[in-house]
Design an enzyme around this catalytic site. Sequence first.
Site, short mmCIF file in Angstrom:
data_model
loop_
_atom_site.label_atom_id
_atom_site.label_comp_id
_atom_site.label_asym_id
_atom_site.label_seq_id
_atom_site.Cartn_x
_atom_site.Cartn_y
_atom_site.Cartn_z
N HIS A 90 0.88 -1.26 -0.09
CA HIS A 90 -0.10 -0.07 0.13
C HIS A 90 1.00 1.28 -0.03
CE1 HIS A 90 -3.26 -2.58 0.80
NE2 HIS A 90 -4.09 -1.60 1.13
N HIS A 128 0.99 -3.87 9.33
CA HIS A 128 2.48 -3.56 9.09
C HIS A 128 3.06 -3.00 10.56
CE1 HIS A 128 2.84 -4.71 4.88
NE2 HIS A 128 1.55 -3.93 4.86
#
Length: 322
Positions: A184, A238
């Site tokens: 992303h 993450h």
Amino acid sequence: MDDHHGRHYSGHNSYAAGPMDGMTVKVSLVSLIKHHLRDWLWIGVMIALELIMYFIIPPFHRFVNEPMMEDLRYPRKPETVPTWSVGVVAVVLPFLIFVVLFIKNRSIRDFHSAFLGLATAIVITALFTDSIKNLVGMPRPDFFHRCFPDGKAEYTADLERRVICHPGDERAFRDAYKSFPSGHVSWAFAGLGYLSLYFAGKLSLFDRRGYTSRVFWVLLPVLAAGLIGITRVNDYQHRWVDIIAAALLGLFIAYVCYRQLYPSIYAREWAGYPYEYEPQGIFSHGLHGPRAVPMMSSHRPNGHITPLDVGGAAADLETGRH
């Protein structure tokens, strides 16, 4: 008048000297695509490699055992920024901005250069990101719930106590080993970072004239990319190291791709002009010139050197600047 390359020449003396011999060149989109056909074909090849890397090649399964699970038990949450929306923000939005500026300035060369650089940055970033993801095989912070969706942990009976996963969603489990770096974020910083560089050039950010309002528009895309990165940490997809590495990767690739087609954003009056060349035949490199920036006019009294005024609509077609 037009030549066999699809270029149109206007008759008035818009350049003082140089390869154009006093004629303004209006380049057609067909000529640009023919000139850069090799680049567009390589983009297609990289897209094919990226699809193979993402859908076919499995990630490396890094060693995970029972003690390590203490750091991998973050809850699974819905994505604040879905994957599809990153494509919209990082690719579609910059492209629409290029379209709007093309409608305003009528510069087909600037539009083609801008989109070619953006497409190259996005595709290279995607390929690099997924290649690194697959090789590193880093478990995500919510790995426990991807490995044991029912909450019942299983480990080998030996001293290693390796995990014995029984995933319910194979796609989610495959993605469980793709934490580093964040896709992303690398996409966001590649697309929006490229857009920031494009704005910096078009707005002549470093022309030493002190118009600070331009800073907002140049940094706004980077802010949006940074906020996307924060959501990935907040969603427990993450860690911060994944975000920082992805941001640096995306920004670096965006900068390299931008500089293939535009001068430095520190080039003052020249910043934002696409490099000059005469489109040649298919697969040729063309002429990038001795004139990689617009022709220089005489020195101003304050010591600045500025591109020559190429006059009206012809100037917009050639440079994409007013």
